[in-house]
Design a protein around this motif. Structure first.
Motif, PDB file in Angstrom:
ATOM      1  N   TRP A   1       0.846  -1.216  -0.119  1.00 36.44           N
ATOM      2  CA  TRP A   1       0.066  -0.059   0.070  1.00 36.44           C
ATOM      3  C   TRP A   1       0.748   1.472  -0.089  1.00 36.44           C
ATOM      4  CZ3 TRP A   1      -2.991   1.931   4.807  1.00 36.44           C
ATOM      5  CH2 TRP A   1      -4.074   3.145   4.306  1.00 36.44           C
ATOM      6  N   VAL A   2       1.842   1.360   0.714  1.00 34.12           N
ATOM      7  CA  VAL A   2       2.675   2.636   0.900  1.00 34.12           C
ATOM      8  C   VAL A   2       3.620   2.583  -0.452  1.00 34.12           C
ATOM      9  CG1 VAL A   2       4.771   3.366   2.075  1.00 34.12           C
ATOM     10  CG2 VAL A   2       2.983   2.400   3.382  1.00 34.12           C
ATOM     11  N   ALA A   3       4.046   1.568  -1.019  1.00 29.53           N
ATOM     12  CA  ALA A   3       4.633   1.857  -2.208  1.00 29.53           C
ATOM     13  C   ALA A   3       3.920   2.077  -3.439  1.00 29.53           C
ATOM     14  CB  ALA A   3       5.443   0.237  -2.625  1.00 29.53           C
ATOM     15  N   ALA A   4       2.602   1.578  -3.346  1.00 31.74           N
ATOM     16  CA  ALA A   4       1.499   2.043  -4.396  1.00 31.74           C
ATOM     17  C   ALA A   4       1.257   3.436  -4.445  1.00 31.74           C
ATOM     18  CB  ALA A   4       0.474   1.141  -4.304  1.00 31.74           C
ATOM     19  N   VAL A   5       1.026   3.919  -2.863  1.00 30.43           N
ATOM     20  CA  VAL A   5       0.615   5.529  -2.639  1.00 30.43           C
ATOM     21  C   VAL A   5       1.855   6.491  -3.233  1.00 30.43           C
ATOM     22  CG1 VAL A   5       0.213   7.063  -0.989  1.00 30.43           C
ATOM     23  CG2 VAL A   5      -1.196   4.806  -0.969  1.00 30.43           C
ATOM     24  N   LEU A   6       3.014   6.095  -2.759  1.00 23.44           N
ATOM     25  CA  LEU A   6       4.145   6.869  -3.223  1.00 23.44           C
ATOM     26  C   LEU A   6       4.406   6.823  -4.702  1.00 23.44           C
ATOM     27  CD1 LEU A   6       6.791   5.695  -0.328  1.00 23.44           C
ATOM     28  CD2 LEU A   6       5.552   7.812  -0.498  1.00 23.44           C
TER      29      LEU A   6
ATOM     30  N   GLN B   1      -8.379  -8.677  12.507  1.00 18.93           N
ATOM     31  CA  GLN B   1      -7.125  -8.602  11.850  1.00 18.93           C
ATOM     32  C   GLN B   1      -7.323  -8.874  10.109  1.00 18.93           C
ATOM     33  OE1 GLN B   1      -3.915 -10.950  13.325  1.00 18.93           O
ATOM     34  NE2 GLN B   1      -4.931 -12.909  13.004  1.00 18.93           N
ATOM     35  N   SER B   2      -7.707  -9.815   9.824  1.00 17.94           N
ATOM     36  CA  SER B   2      -8.082 -10.282   8.341  1.00 17.94           C
ATOM     37  C   SER B   2      -8.860  -9.023   7.833  1.00 17.94           C
ATOM     38  CB  SER B   2      -8.816 -11.644   8.187  1.00 17.94           C
ATOM     39  OG  SER B   2      -7.673 -12.467   8.446  1.00 17.94           O
ATOM     40  N   GLU B   3     -10.117  -8.639   8.349  1.00 20.13           N
ATOM     41  CA  GLU B   3     -10.787  -7.443   8.093  1.00 20.13           C
ATOM     42  C   GLU B   3      -9.717  -6.091   7.421  1.00 20.13           C
ATOM     43  OE1 GLU B   3     -14.185  -4.376   9.527  1.00 20.13           O
ATOM     44  OE2 GLU B   3     -14.127  -6.448  10.428  1.00 20.13           O
ATOM     45  N   TYR B   4      -9.169  -5.899   8.618  1.00 24.72           N
ATOM     46  CA  TYR B   4      -8.335  -4.809   8.280  1.00 24.72           C
ATOM     47  C   TYR B   4      -7.296  -4.975   7.295  1.00 24.72           C
ATOM     48  CZ  TYR B   4      -3.876  -2.046   9.304  1.00 24.72           C
ATOM     49  OH  TYR B   4      -2.843  -1.062   9.011  1.00 24.72           O
ATOM     50  N   LEU B   5      -6.643  -5.955   7.191  1.00 25.56           N
ATOM     51  CA  LEU B   5      -5.686  -6.264   6.076  1.00 25.56           C
ATOM     52  C   LEU B   5      -6.270  -6.498   4.851  1.00 25.56           C
ATOM     53  CD1 LEU B   5      -3.191  -8.870   7.619  1.00 25.56           C
ATOM     54  CD2 LEU B   5      -2.727  -6.479   7.086  1.00 25.56           C
ATOM     55  N   ASN B   6      -7.648  -6.916   4.633  1.00 30.31           N
ATOM     56  CA  ASN B   6      -8.160  -7.176   3.501  1.00 30.31           C
ATOM     57  C   ASN B   6      -8.757  -5.957   2.846  1.00 30.31           C
ATOM     58  OD1 ASN B   6      -8.213  -9.757   3.147  1.00 30.31           O
ATOM     59  ND2 ASN B   6      -9.773 -10.308   4.263  1.00 30.31           N
ATOM     60  N   TRP B   7      -8.869  -4.895   3.725  1.00 33.62           N
ATOM     61  CA  TRP B   7      -9.451  -3.512   3.448  1.00 33.62           C
ATOM     62  C   TRP B   7      -8.170  -2.826   2.470  1.00 33.62           C
ATOM     63  CZ3 TRP B   7      -7.364   1.463   3.909  1.00 33.62           C
ATOM     64  CH2 TRP B   7      -8.277   2.323   3.435  1.00 33.62           C
ATOM     65  N   ILE B   8      -6.814  -2.943   3.203  1.00 28.30           N
ATOM     66  CA  ILE B   8      -5.875  -2.548   2.573  1.00 28.30           C
ATOM     67  C   ILE B   8      -5.451  -3.259   1.313  1.00 28.30           C
ATOM     68  CG2 ILE B   8      -3.236  -1.935   2.832  1.00 28.30           C
ATOM     69  CD1 ILE B   8      -3.492  -1.877   5.973  1.00 28.30           C
ATOM     70  N   ALA B   9      -5.720  -4.642   1.283  1.00 29.88           N
ATOM     71  CA  ALA B   9      -5.438  -5.392   0.193  1.00 29.88           C
ATOM     72  C   ALA B   9      -6.020  -4.698  -0.975  1.00 29.88           C
ATOM     73  CB  ALA B   9      -5.545  -6.886   0.106  1.00 29.88           C
ATOM     74  N   GLU B  10      -7.361  -4.552  -0.754  1.00 29.87           N
ATOM     75  CA  GLU B  10      -8.340  -3.951  -1.786  1.00 29.87           C
ATOM     76  C   GLU B  10      -7.939  -2.627  -2.263  1.00 29.87           C
ATOM     77  OE1 GLU B  10     -12.240  -4.278  -0.051  1.00 29.87           O
ATOM     78  OE2 GLU B  10     -12.485  -6.289  -0.570  1.00 29.87           O
ATOM     79  N   GLU B  11      -7.518  -1.787  -1.358  1.00 29.13           N
ATOM     80  CA  GLU B  11      -7.046  -0.494  -1.740  1.00 29.13           C
ATOM     81  C   GLU B  11      -5.941  -0.594  -2.733  1.00 29.13           C
ATOM     82  OE1 GLU B  11      -7.487   3.113  -0.236  1.00 29.13           O
ATOM     83  OE2 GLU B  11      -9.431   1.892  -0.404  1.00 29.13           O
TER      84      GLU B  11
ATOM     85  N   VAL C   1      -2.286   4.567  -6.198  1.00 27.74           N
ATOM     86  CA  VAL C   1      -3.351   4.509  -5.250  1.00 27.74           C
ATOM     87  C   VAL C   1      -3.077   5.991  -4.541  1.00 27.74           C
ATOM     88  CG1 VAL C   1      -4.140   3.442  -3.397  1.00 27.74           C
ATOM     89  CG2 VAL C   1      -3.144   1.856  -5.073  1.00 27.74           C
ATOM     90  N   LYS C   2      -4.425   6.439  -4.438  1.00 28.84           N
ATOM     91  CA  LYS C   2      -4.439   7.742  -3.903  1.00 28.84           C
ATOM     92  C   LYS C   2      -5.255   7.709  -2.212  1.00 28.84           C
ATOM     93  CE  LYS C   2      -6.520  12.345  -4.971  1.00 28.84           C
ATOM     94  NZ  LYS C   2      -5.239  12.902  -5.053  1.00 28.84           N
TER      95      LYS C   2
END
Length: 459
Positions: free
Chosen positions: A343-348, A388-398, A352-353
């Motif tokens: 996520w960080v790499a994609a935003v930088l 934890q999985s709900e949190y990670l899946n949200w980021i994964a979808e981002e 991803v916005k």
């Protein structure tokens, strides 16, 4: 939020730390086209998984002038989650039967984890971008970029400018020590688990261990091999709890919390029991601590809550130039590092916005409000537990990467159930062969089984 169609940007990024989080983050940044410098104060990769028999000069680690030792690993430590769910998804943590120095067990020792991280660093050529024995002493924003001041042993400090900084320095070196009424007058030895290595110093002693999860459960049983008695004080237990636990030496008891300590060596528990103890071992966790970070007061730590971080990663007013990897407490740590850093790499890169600063702050305040409504104190902010999985899946979808596998999540759930119900044997006796088979079937489909030396499967 879908990946944007914005142009892809290559940023010059500093990664602080070459433990698991730093290594995985460096790889994901490289994959997204960024240039990376990793700063590591030790001589090798591995972070907290580097075992050292050395301990700090202050056994409670409260003296700010103490000599700091960054390892918290004790000699007998084994992982508390199975290797299938522990490894990075495209570089699974497979047993190596081709090397006698390796530990092929499903719940291996800390040396095996370090070897896996060394394998990972070699496979993805991370070591060539690491500055070893180089400590970051100051990080601060300067004219839209980030100044990183570092110091190599014996040399003068060096200042460099980066487009972004990713903090992967971990949070297992600044111990949290529980307050016990009367402890100042109690004359016995006190030590935090950060400075525990082997049970020998507790031979024939009566020992109180504060904390009964993960390290507390392990260390109490480790000490019980040589101690006269071991008494666990558990905050999670009812106030009248008093139970003898089945261990080989028949010398381990669990109590409720400690009520008071006294100058006659006595420890009084809330269940009314009194124990005359020689030593107290605090297995009471750690505090977030980033002494090198200067944000003019924007980022603060209050009761172990880092304020304010969007999804535990980005501080809204400083994003995306500053980010943190690995802050939440959860079972699937390495996969968390992987998904967060993607996520960080994609935003930088601009792929991803992030939401607006106001929207991020609104989300943070909503999270704080939900904790408050449940009556949870601030120290629970970064403990995600069952979500934890709900949190990670949200980021994964981002960032458009695969969601957490069902088998991986269920291995953690069922593994912790075993830890609670059978703490003596959960690492060597398990009931989730179906999940293990599902994991290895997926590794096979993805042609990953030979990548790091796996030669045969033993259930």
């Amino acid at each position: 939020m879908e990946p944007t169609s914005n142009p892809i940007y290559s940023q010059h990024v500093a990664v602080i730390g070459a433990g698991a989080a730093g290594l995985i983050t460096a790889r994901e940044l490289l994959r997204e086209g960024h240039t990376v410098v990793v700063f590591e104060r030790e001589k090798e990769v591995g972070g907290l998984w580097i075992y050292s028999p050395k301990t700090e000069s202050d056994p409670l680690s409260l003296d700010p002038n103490r000599s700091i030792v960054h390892s918290s690993v004790y000699d007998s430590l084994r992982t508390n989650i199975p290797r299938e769910s522990m490894g990075v998804r495209d570089f699974p943590f497979l047993p190596r039967f081709d090397d006698e120095s390796r530990d092929p067990r499903r719940y291996p020792n800390h040396r095996e984890v370090l070897a896996y991280l060394q394998d990972f660093a070699r496979e993805f050529k991370i070591e060539e971008m690491i500055r070893f024995e180089t400590e970051v002493v100051r990080v601060e924003p300067v004219d839209g970029k980030w100044s990183v001041q570092s110091k190599k042993s014996g040399d003068s400090s060096n200042d460099e400018i980066f487009d972004a900084v990713v903090v992967c320095s971990g949070h297992y070196t600044e111990p949290n020590v529980a307050h016990i009424p009367g402890i100042k007058s109690w004359p016995g030895k006190q030590i935090h688990s950060h400075n525990y290595r082997v049970p020998g110093p507790f031979e024939n002693e009566v020992v109180v261990v504060i904390g009964n999860f993960a390290s507390g459960a392990d260390i109490s049983r480790d000490i019980a091999q040589v101690a006269k008695e071991v008494h666990i004080a558990s905050r999670a237990s009812e106030s009248d709890t008093y139970k003898k636990l089945p261990v080989p030496h028949n010398n381990l008891w669990i109590h409720s919390e400690i009520d008071t300590a006294h100058e006659d060596w006595s420890i009084v528990f809330k269940n009314g029991k009194v124990v005359y103890a020689d030593s107290i071992v605090y297995c009471t966790g750690y505090k977030y601590h980033f002494p090198f970070l200067e944000t003019n007061g924007y980022l603060t730590i209050d009761e172990n809550r880092i304020e304010h971080l969007y999804k535990h990663v980005f501080p809204p007013a400083l994003a995306p130039g500053l980010s943190f990897i690995g802050l939440p407490a959860m079972g699937i740590q390495f996969v968390m590092f992987e998904i967060q850093s993607k996520w960080v790499a994609a935003v930088l890169a601009g792929r991803v916005k992030l939401p607006s600063q106001d929207k991020m702050i609104e989300d943070i305040n909503s999270w704080y409000a939900s904790l408050h409504a449940l009556g949870l104190p601030k120290r629970y902010t970064h403990k995600l537990g069952k979500i934890q999985s709900e949190y990670l899946n949200w980021i994964a979808e981002e960032c458009g990467c695969p969601l957490v596998e069902h088998w991986r999540n269920q291995q953690i759930v069922r593994g912790y159930e075993r830890l609670v119900s059978q703490p003596e044997t959960y690492r060597d006796e398990w009931d989730d062969n179906d999940l293990m088979e599902e994991a290895y079937e997926e590794f096979g489909r993805n042609k990953l089984i030979s990548k790091n030396g796996f030669s045969s499967f033993q259930g």
